[in-house]
Design a protein around this motif. Structure first.
Motif, PDB file in Angstrom:
ATOM      1  N   ASN A 146      30.793  -3.635  35.609  1.00  0.00           N
ATOM      2  CA  ASN A 146      32.011  -4.339  36.239  1.00  0.00           C
ATOM      3  C   ASN A 146      32.043  -5.735  36.406  1.00  0.00           C
ATOM      4  OD1 ASN A 146      30.937  -4.484  38.657  1.00  0.00           O
ATOM      5  ND2 ASN A 146      31.659  -2.781  39.399  1.00  0.00           N
ATOM      6  N   GLU A 147      33.364  -6.242  36.850  1.00  0.00           N
ATOM      7  CA  GLU A 147      33.138  -7.859  37.003  1.00  0.00           C
ATOM      8  C   GLU A 147      32.348  -8.268  38.067  1.00  0.00           C
ATOM      9  OE1 GLU A 147      34.868 -10.401  35.445  1.00  0.00           O
ATOM     10  OE2 GLU A 147      34.936  -8.718  33.966  1.00  0.00           O
ATOM     11  N   VAL A 210      22.904  -5.265  40.857  1.00  0.00           N
ATOM     12  CA  VAL A 210      22.335  -5.253  39.511  1.00  0.00           C
ATOM     13  C   VAL A 210      20.756  -5.877  39.517  1.00  0.00           C
ATOM     14  CG1 VAL A 210      22.381  -6.655  37.376  1.00  0.00           C
ATOM     15  CG2 VAL A 210      24.621  -5.920  38.595  1.00  0.00           C
ATOM     16  N   LEU A 211      20.035  -5.167  38.815  1.00  0.00           N
ATOM     17  CA  LEU A 211      18.700  -5.729  38.669  1.00  0.00           C
ATOM     18  C   LEU A 211      18.815  -6.767  37.278  1.00  0.00           C
ATOM     19  CD1 LEU A 211      15.369  -5.660  38.818  1.00  0.00           C
ATOM     20  CD2 LEU A 211      15.547  -3.936  36.986  1.00  0.00           C
ATOM     21  N   ALA A 212      18.552  -8.051  37.513  1.00  0.00           N
ATOM     22  CA  ALA A 212      18.493  -9.036  36.693  1.00  0.00           C
ATOM     23  C   ALA A 212      17.106  -9.219  36.262  1.00  0.00           C
ATOM     24  CB  ALA A 212      19.242 -10.243  37.125  1.00  0.00           C
ATOM     25  N   ALA A 242      24.059  -0.355  40.714  1.00  0.00           N
ATOM     26  CA  ALA A 242      24.741   0.128  39.538  1.00  0.00           C
ATOM     27  C   ALA A 242      24.200  -0.388  38.375  1.00  0.00           C
ATOM     28  CB  ALA A 242      26.201  -0.538  39.990  1.00  0.00           C
ATOM     29  N   GLY A 243      23.486  -1.062  37.916  1.00  0.00           N
ATOM     30  CA  GLY A 243      23.209  -1.231  36.574  1.00  0.00           C
ATOM     31  C   GLY A 243      21.939  -2.220  36.521  1.00  0.00           C
ATOM     32  N   ILE A 244      21.734  -2.743  35.178  1.00  0.00           N
ATOM     33  CA  ILE A 244      20.662  -3.264  34.831  1.00  0.00           C
ATOM     34  C   ILE A 244      21.130  -4.525  33.828  1.00  0.00           C
ATOM     35  CG2 ILE A 244      18.274  -3.658  33.912  1.00  0.00           C
ATOM     36  CD1 ILE A 244      18.038  -0.417  34.206  1.00  0.00           C
ATOM     37  N   ALA A 245      20.816  -5.720  34.153  1.00  0.00           N
ATOM     38  CA  ALA A 245      21.088  -6.818  33.129  1.00  0.00           C
ATOM     39  C   ALA A 245      19.898  -7.491  32.779  1.00  0.00           C
ATOM     40  CB  ALA A 245      21.978  -7.751  33.830  1.00  0.00           C
ATOM     41  N   HIS A 271      23.020  -3.734  30.247  1.00  0.00           N
ATOM     42  CA  HIS A 271      23.533  -4.726  29.452  1.00  0.00           C
ATOM     43  C   HIS A 271      22.693  -6.115  29.322  1.00  0.00           C
ATOM     44  CE1 HIS A 271      27.413  -6.792  28.687  1.00  0.00           C
ATOM     45  NE2 HIS A 271      26.604  -7.962  29.169  1.00  0.00           N
ATOM     46  N   GLY A 272      22.707  -6.283  28.032  1.00  0.00           N
ATOM     47  CA  GLY A 272      22.021  -7.517  27.587  1.00  0.00           C
ATOM     48  C   GLY A 272      22.998  -8.849  27.705  1.00  0.00           C
TER      49      GLY A 272
END
Length: 281
Positions: A146-147, A210-212, A242-245, A271-272
């Motif tokens: 999400n944003e 997020v994990l960046a 919530a996610g991985i970037a 997400h890439g």
């Protein structure tokens, strides 16, 4: 036909490189380190060595790998009482002492590459031999960021860039604009355990953050390309994120089908993010 030798430590990556290379018609021979490499490497032409058999290692890589080499997989600090060195080990003692004395991960890895190059081998990165393992740009699974997740990812990438000169920060966790953790020598999984402890202490129930993850500027990608896999997804979900970037074309995705299956099952975004886009954040 191109031939390549794979110097295999522990984990799934050496096998996945071998599978990808063989599917492209490249001849593969795995030089597997005893006590580290997965026994499943027996599916491919292979030779077992211990860390002291430098001569056997080099001779096999030259003969069977066409003097082309990719190095993959983890290796634990050896017990030198059980190394059983051969003549090649003693002939390489000056370089080996240089590796032991090197300070910082990047310095050690650069010297490892240089060691094999000085022995007449051309060293390739896993991403060059198995480009299908690289993360693409955009949403890799069914769940998107999400944003707020995109803003957190941009902050994480900015922090990573600032930390590059300190040989740290391959991964950063950001939630709601706040940096929760920076990866140190302990690795990504241990860092995520710290995040879980922090969220438990703060009583945070909502999944956010997020994990960046991506390579550091100047990182020796031929031997140290960042990776994510099924275990990464499990750890991110357990930590309440919530996610991985990941940096697209800068991170390998191991066991992609299983990684994305677990992510989709837990509504975890993968997400890439292109490096040029993350730099604007």
């Amino acid at each position: 036909m191109m031939r390549i030798g794979i110097l295999a430590g522990g984990g799934r990556l050496p096998l996945m490189i071998a599978e990808s290379a063989a599917a492209r018609g490249t001849g593969v021979h795995i030089v597997a380190i005893r006590g580290e490499a997965d026994p499943e490497i027996a599916r491919f032409p292979h030779t077992w060595v211990n860390l002291g058999q430098i001569g056997r290692m080099l001779a096999t890589l030259r003969r069977e790998g066409g003097e082309q080499l990719v190095i993959a997989g983890g290796v634990r600090r050896p017990d030198f009482w059980h190394v059983r060195p051969d003549a090649g080990f003693f002939a390489s003692l000056p370089q080996i002492f240089g590796l032991v004395a090197a300070g910082g991960d990047d310095s050690v890895l650069t010297r490892v590459v240089r060691f094999f190059e000085q022995k007449g081998l051309q060293v390739w990165g896993a991403h060059e031999i198995a480009p299908d393992l690289l993360a693409d740009a955009g949403d890799l699974g069914q769940t998107g960021l999400n944003e707020q997740g995109r803003r957190d990812a941009s902050i994480g990438f900015a922090v990573r860039r600032r930390l590059a000169r300190l040989d740290a920060g391959q991964s950063v966790v950001v939630a709601d604009g706040r940096v929760l953790a920076i990866e140190g020598a302990e690795g990504t999984d241990r860092m995520l355990e710290r995040v879980l402890d922090l969220r438990d202490r703060e009583g945070v129930d909502e999944r956010q953050g997020v994990l960046a993850k991506g390579p550091k500027p100047g990182q020796e990608l031929r031997i140290d390309m960042p990776v994510i896999g099924p275990r990464t997804v499990d750890s991110v979900v357990a930590a309440g994120l919530a996610g991985i970037a990941v940096e697209s074309n800068g991170v390998l995705v191991l066991d992609r089908e299983e990684t994305l299956r677990r992510a989709d099952a837990n509504a975890c975004a993968v997400h890439g993010l292109a490096a040029t886009l993350s730099a604007r954040g």
